[in-house]
Design a protein around this motif. Structure first.
Motif, PDB file in Angstrom:
ATOM      1  N   ARG A  51       0.838  -1.208   0.000  1.00 30.97           N
ATOM      2  CA  ARG A  51       0.000   0.000   0.000  1.00 30.97           C
ATOM      3  C   ARG A  51       0.867   1.251   0.000  1.00 30.97           C
ATOM      4  NH1 ARG A  51      -3.497   2.242   5.099  1.00 30.97           N
ATOM      5  NH2 ARG A  51      -5.144   3.349   3.950  1.00 30.97           N
ATOM      6  N   GLN A  52       1.964   1.234   0.769  1.00 32.33           N
ATOM      7  CA  GLN A  52       2.866   2.383   0.835  1.00 32.33           C
ATOM      8  C   GLN A  52       3.382   2.750  -0.552  1.00 32.33           C
ATOM      9  OE1 GLN A  52       6.193   1.679   3.457  1.00 32.33           O
ATOM     10  NE2 GLN A  52       7.110   3.689   3.139  1.00 32.33           N
ATOM     11  N   LEU A  53       3.763   1.751  -1.336  1.00 32.63           N
ATOM     12  CA  LEU A  53       4.266   2.032  -2.679  1.00 32.63           C
ATOM     13  C   LEU A  53       3.156   2.488  -3.611  1.00 32.63           C
ATOM     14  CD1 LEU A  53       6.820   0.717  -1.521  1.00 32.63           C
ATOM     15  CD2 LEU A  53       7.130  -0.385  -3.733  1.00 32.63           C
ATOM     16  N   ALA A  54       1.983   1.871  -3.499  1.00 31.30           N
ATOM     17  CA  ALA A  54       0.862   2.291  -4.339  1.00 31.30           C
ATOM     18  C   ALA A  54       0.477   3.743  -4.050  1.00 31.30           C
ATOM     19  CB  ALA A  54      -0.331   1.368  -4.116  1.00 31.30           C
ATOM     20  N   GLN A  55       0.546   4.127  -2.781  1.00 33.36           N
ATOM     21  CA  GLN A  55       0.211   5.505  -2.420  1.00 33.36           C
ATOM     22  C   GLN A  55       1.244   6.505  -2.919  1.00 33.36           C
ATOM     23  OE1 GLN A  55      -0.348   5.094   1.869  1.00 33.36           O
ATOM     24  NE2 GLN A  55      -2.574   5.081   1.614  1.00 33.36           N
ATOM     25  N   LEU A  56       2.466   6.028  -3.178  1.00 30.54           N
ATOM     26  CA  LEU A  56       3.497   6.891  -3.757  1.00 30.54           C
ATOM     27  C   LEU A  56       3.297   7.080  -5.259  1.00 30.54           C
ATOM     28  CD1 LEU A  56       6.719   5.600  -1.940  1.00 30.54           C
ATOM     29  CD2 LEU A  56       5.575   7.814  -1.610  1.00 30.54           C
ATOM     30  N   GLY A  57       2.317   6.390  -5.825  1.00 27.64           N
ATOM     31  CA  GLY A  57       2.038   6.512  -7.245  1.00 27.64           C
ATOM     32  C   GLY A  57       2.728   5.469  -8.092  1.00 27.64           C
ATOM     33  N   LEU A  58       3.239   4.394  -7.454  1.00 31.02           N
ATOM     34  CA  LEU A  58       3.924   3.335  -8.177  1.00 31.02           C
ATOM     35  C   LEU A  58       2.955   2.213  -8.525  1.00 31.02           C
ATOM     36  CD1 LEU A  58       7.161   3.216  -6.012  1.00 31.02           C
ATOM     37  CD2 LEU A  58       6.808   4.423  -8.160  1.00 31.02           C
ATOM     38  N   ALA A  59       3.249   1.499  -9.591  1.00 34.82           N
ATOM     39  CA  ALA A  59       2.433   0.344  -9.971  1.00 34.82           C
ATOM     40  C   ALA A  59       2.799  -0.822  -9.066  1.00 34.82           C
ATOM     41  CB  ALA A  59       2.684  -0.017 -11.432  1.00 34.82           C
ATOM     42  N   GLN A  60       1.831  -1.336  -8.342  1.00 31.24           N
ATOM     43  CA  GLN A  60       2.073  -2.372  -7.336  1.00 31.24           C
ATOM     44  C   GLN A  60       1.080  -3.512  -7.509  1.00 31.24           C
ATOM     45  OE1 GLN A  60       4.424  -2.621  -4.554  1.00 31.24           O
ATOM     46  NE2 GLN A  60       3.585  -4.672  -4.811  1.00 31.24           N
ATOM     47  N   GLY A  61       1.621  -4.717  -7.687  1.00 32.89           N
ATOM     48  CA  GLY A  61       0.773  -5.890  -7.832  1.00 32.89           C
ATOM     49  C   GLY A  61       0.990  -6.890  -6.716  1.00 32.89           C
ATOM     50  N   VAL A  62       0.157  -7.927  -6.713  1.00 35.04           N
ATOM     51  CA  VAL A  62       0.184  -8.964  -5.681  1.00 35.04           C
ATOM     52  C   VAL A  62       0.358 -10.320  -6.356  1.00 35.04           C
ATOM     53  CG1 VAL A  62      -1.068 -10.014  -3.758  1.00 35.04           C
ATOM     54  CG2 VAL A  62      -1.426  -7.596  -4.297  1.00 35.04           C
ATOM     55  N   LEU A  63       1.261 -11.130  -5.823  1.00 34.40           N
ATOM     56  CA  LEU A  63       1.410 -12.518  -6.250  1.00 34.40           C
ATOM     57  C   LEU A  63       0.924 -13.434  -5.134  1.00 34.40           C
ATOM     58  CD1 LEU A  63       4.934 -12.433  -7.944  1.00 34.40           C
ATOM     59  CD2 LEU A  63       2.700 -12.435  -9.074  1.00 34.40           C
ATOM     60  N   PRO A  64       0.221 -14.518  -5.468  1.00 36.64           N
ATOM     61  CA  PRO A  64      -0.382 -15.358  -4.431  1.00 36.64           C
ATOM     62  C   PRO A  64       0.653 -16.252  -3.751  1.00 36.64           C
ATOM     63  CG  PRO A  64      -0.738 -16.334  -6.580  1.00 36.64           C
ATOM     64  CD  PRO A  64      -0.085 -15.002  -6.833  1.00 36.64           C
ATOM     65  N   PRO A  65       0.400 -16.648  -2.506  1.00 32.05           N
ATOM     66  CA  PRO A  65       1.267 -17.635  -1.852  1.00 32.05           C
ATOM     67  C   PRO A  65       1.011 -19.027  -2.417  1.00 32.05           C
ATOM     68  CG  PRO A  65      -0.547 -17.057  -0.413  1.00 32.05           C
ATOM     69  CD  PRO A  65      -0.687 -16.188  -1.636  1.00 32.05           C
ATOM     70  N   GLN A  66       1.957 -19.918  -2.201  1.00 33.10           N
ATOM     71  CA  GLN A  66       1.751 -21.308  -2.599  1.00 33.10           C
ATOM     72  C   GLN A  66       1.088 -22.072  -1.463  1.00 33.10           C
ATOM     73  OE1 GLN A  66       5.181 -23.105  -4.437  1.00 33.10           O
ATOM     74  NE2 GLN A  66       5.513 -21.352  -5.794  1.00 33.10           N
ATOM     75  N   GLU A  67       0.461 -23.194  -1.816  1.00 29.38           N
ATOM     76  CA  GLU A  67      -0.273 -23.945  -0.793  1.00 29.38           C
ATOM     77  C   GLU A  67       0.700 -24.698   0.115  1.00 29.38           C
ATOM     78  OE1 GLU A  67      -2.243 -27.742  -2.219  1.00 29.38           O
ATOM     79  OE2 GLU A  67      -2.054 -26.664  -4.137  1.00 29.38           O
ATOM     80  N   ARG A  68       0.485 -24.531   1.403  1.00 31.10           N
ATOM     81  CA  ARG A  68       1.288 -25.180   2.424  1.00 31.10           C
ATOM     82  C   ARG A  68       0.398 -25.524   3.621  1.00 31.10           C
ATOM     83  NH1 ARG A  68       3.960 -25.030  -1.450  1.00 31.10           N
ATOM     84  NH2 ARG A  68       6.095 -24.297  -1.758  1.00 31.10           N
ATOM     85  N   PRO A  69       0.620 -26.664   4.280  1.00 27.51           N
ATOM     86  CA  PRO A  69       1.563 -27.722   3.930  1.00 27.51           C
ATOM     87  C   PRO A  69       1.201 -28.318   2.571  1.00 27.51           C
ATOM     88  CG  PRO A  69       0.727 -28.015   6.160  1.00 27.51           C
ATOM     89  CD  PRO A  69      -0.130 -26.969   5.507  1.00 27.51           C
ATOM     90  N   PHE A  70       2.232 -28.710   1.799  1.00 28.34           N
ATOM     91  CA  PHE A  70       2.000 -29.177   0.434  1.00 28.34           C
ATOM     92  C   PHE A  70       1.868 -30.693   0.446  1.00 28.34           C
ATOM     93  CE2 PHE A  70       3.495 -29.777  -4.104  1.00 28.34           C
ATOM     94  CZ  PHE A  70       2.296 -29.343  -4.641  1.00 28.34           C
ATOM     95  N   ILE A  71       0.657 -31.154   0.635  1.00 28.48           N
ATOM     96  CA  ILE A  71       0.373 -32.577   0.786  1.00 28.48           C
ATOM     97  C   ILE A  71       0.746 -33.391  -0.463  1.00 28.48           C
ATOM     98  CG2 ILE A  71      -1.438 -34.267   1.237  1.00 28.48           C
ATOM     99  CD1 ILE A  71      -0.658 -32.648   3.680  1.00 28.48           C
ATOM    100  N   PRO A  72       0.546 -32.883  -1.697  1.00 25.75           N
ATOM    101  CA  PRO A  72       0.919 -33.682  -2.866  1.00 25.75           C
ATOM    102  C   PRO A  72       2.378 -34.137  -2.857  1.00 25.75           C
ATOM    103  CG  PRO A  72      -0.490 -31.888  -3.554  1.00 25.75           C
ATOM    104  CD  PRO A  72      -0.172 -31.644  -2.107  1.00 25.75           C
ATOM    105  N   ALA A  73       3.280 -33.332  -2.313  1.00 26.26           N
ATOM    106  CA  ALA A  73       4.689 -33.742  -2.257  1.00 26.26           C
ATOM    107  C   ALA A  73       4.880 -34.905  -1.299  1.00 26.26           C
ATOM    108  CB  ALA A  73       5.559 -32.561  -1.844  1.00 26.26           C
ATOM    109  N   LEU A  74       4.098 -34.934  -0.212  1.00 24.11           N
ATOM    110  CA  LEU A  74       4.180 -36.061   0.715  1.00 24.11           C
ATOM    111  C   LEU A  74       3.606 -37.321   0.086  1.00 24.11           C
ATOM    112  CD1 LEU A  74       3.215 -34.234   4.024  1.00 24.11           C
ATOM    113  CD2 LEU A  74       5.471 -35.097   3.379  1.00 24.11           C
ATOM    114  N   ARG A  75       2.550 -37.189  -0.670  1.00 20.69           N
ATOM    115  CA  ARG A  75       2.001 -38.351  -1.382  1.00 20.69           C
ATOM    116  C   ARG A  75       3.006 -38.863  -2.411  1.00 20.69           C
ATOM    117  NH1 ARG A  75      -3.252 -39.310  -0.270  1.00 20.69           N
ATOM    118  NH2 ARG A  75      -4.496 -37.597   0.671  1.00 20.69           N
TER     119      ARG A  75
END
Length: 447
Positions: A51-75
């Motif tokens: 938000r701080q960067l967006a309020q400065l007038g910069l283009a700011q995006g969001v990348l999603p987190p990965q799923e954890r705990p990652f059960i497929p790797a345990l399988r």
């Protein structure tokens, strides 16, 4: 020349943010191993910085987190049964696996990929190579999921090319944009891409800490992105910096536009680097090299304060660049004094501002670790998934989302709690709707 800007895409902290101490050479990570974390505070700190960067007038995006705990790797390694049964089995038999597969390390988007803007590439598209993060087990599982996220955010093939990660072998160990700097007169003009490597993949690495990026990975990215050889510079990170805890080059160096801001001991052969940068930039722009001497800021102070793991920003209305540093830079006497001298002079950096990202810093990630820089023209920016751009409305919605789903405290033993898995999946399921990633983005959604 096309009009272009440098956008920042920050990794959103995941619900299992914890201090696993999984990263050799990352001194903060090792020091805080086993401590109780606050996933909610971590997410809110990251959102506040966006938000701080967006309020400065910069283009700011969001990348999603990965799923954890990652059960497929345990399988994939032989565990079976219901998810709760798998958690119980792995906690009893090999709890280290659970720690690896619960890490929220994808929050550090500087390691998500290496990005080359369309002004630099042969086919005139923005190229992304997701990092394979081969050196550490907890991060080596991220590459394919990072590719999937980038393909949802940068989906238009007329403007974007998302590659597969490099082969998952030590010869091509790749840690992403944390070892990449782009310099240019303007963002929309052809620039100079600096790719920094820590070791030759054909030579045994016998340092105190692992050198994570190989020369071969940098060369593969140069070829894959269609970069001109005369405007691409490969340089070796100094072994002294790596052994002092600079596990990525962005712990001792940051740059944008014409300016490279770096520690005296950031590179193995500075004279050769300067010569090659000058050659690559000649006729296009003059370089502004700001070298911080070890006599003013030691490597130890640089690493503990994360002075260089800051964002160097072109802020609308500011005549000179702004350095967005972590609060720890202000609290360190040496780096605080240096910052005062820096802005009082006539260098390209005219202001230092601070961001509170303590939860990330305790795992060894400053403001620069949390973001992936992507230079975009107006047309390319319009082609980005619009739901990921930070705004007051999105900030408010994501804060409420984190407050609703995230725990205030997370101890190491809590990773085995099946309720945590359910909480995380419910949070991420809702997030895919907020960011318009599709209802099949995560594996648990497809199952």
């Amino acid at each position: 020349m096309s009009e272009a800007l440098e956008a920042n895409f920050d990794g959103l902290v995941g619900p299992t943010h914890n201090y696993g101490g999984l990263s050799p050479g990352n001194l903060a990570s090792a020091r805080n191993e086993g401590s109780v974390s606050s996933p909610k505070n971590a997410a809110l700190e990251g959102l506040a910085k966006m938000r701080q960067l967006a309020q400065l007038g910069l283009a700011q995006g969001v990348l999603p987190p990965q799923e954890r705990p990652f059960i497929p790797a345990l399988r994939a390694i032989g565990y079976s049964g219901r998810d709760s049964e798998i958690l119980a089995k792995v906690t009893w038999e090999e709890p280290y696996y659970l720690k690896i597969l619960s890490s929220a390390s994808s929050m550090w988007a500087a390691n998500a990929a290496t990005v080359s803007p369309s002004a630099d590439t042969q086919d005139g598209r923005v190229h992304f190579t997701p990092a394979n993060l081969h050196t550490t087990a907890h991060r080596a599982i991220e590459g394919p999921k990072t590719q999937r996220a980038l393909e949802r955010v940068f989906a238009d093939p007329t403007h974007f090319k998302v590659h597969e990660p490099l082969p998952g072998h030590g010869l091509f160990a790749d840690e992403g944009a944390a070892n990449h700097v782009r310099l240019a007169r303007n963002h929309g003009e052809p620039g100079v891409e600096l790719l920094v490597w820590g070791r030759d993949g054909l030579v045994a690495d016998d340092g105190k800490f692992p050198a994570r990026q190989t020369r071969q990975a940098c060369e593969a990215i140069r070829r894959g992105h269609g970069l001109e050889g005369r405007r691409t510079v490969l340089a070796q990170q100094s072994r002294a910096a790596i052994d002092a805890g600079a596990f990525h080059n962005d712990v001792v160096c940051v740059g944008t536009l014409r300016t490279l801001f770096f520690h005296e001991y950031a590179f193995e052969d500075k004279a050769l680097l300067f010569e090659e940068l000058e050659r690559a930039a000649r006729g296009r722009f003059d370089l502004d090299l700001i070298e911080v001497p070890a006599s003013e800021v030691s490597l130890e102070d640089a690493v503990s304060s994360y002075l260089f793991n800051s964002q160097l920003l072109e802020v609308p209305g500011e005549e000179r660049l702004v350095l967005l540093a972590p609060e720890e830079t202000r609290e360190n006497a040496a780096t605080a004094a240096y910052c005062e001298r820096l802005v009082a002079g006539n260098s390209a950096i005219g202001a230092v501002r601070f961001a509170g990202v303590r939860e990330s810093m305790r795992n060894g990630g400053g403001p620069a670790c949390l973001r992936l820089r992507v230079v975009l023209t107006d047309a390319e920016r319009a082609a980005v998934n619009p739901a990921v751009w930070m705004s007051e409305a999105l900030y408010t919605r994501l804060v409420a989302w984190a407050e609703r789903h995230y725990r205030d405290r997370l101890a190491p033993a809590d990773l085995a709690d099946p309720q945590l898995l359910g909480e995380s999946q419910r949070a991420l399921d809702e997030l895919t709707s907020i960011l318009e990633l599709g209802s099949d983005f995560y594996s648990f959604q497809r199952d």
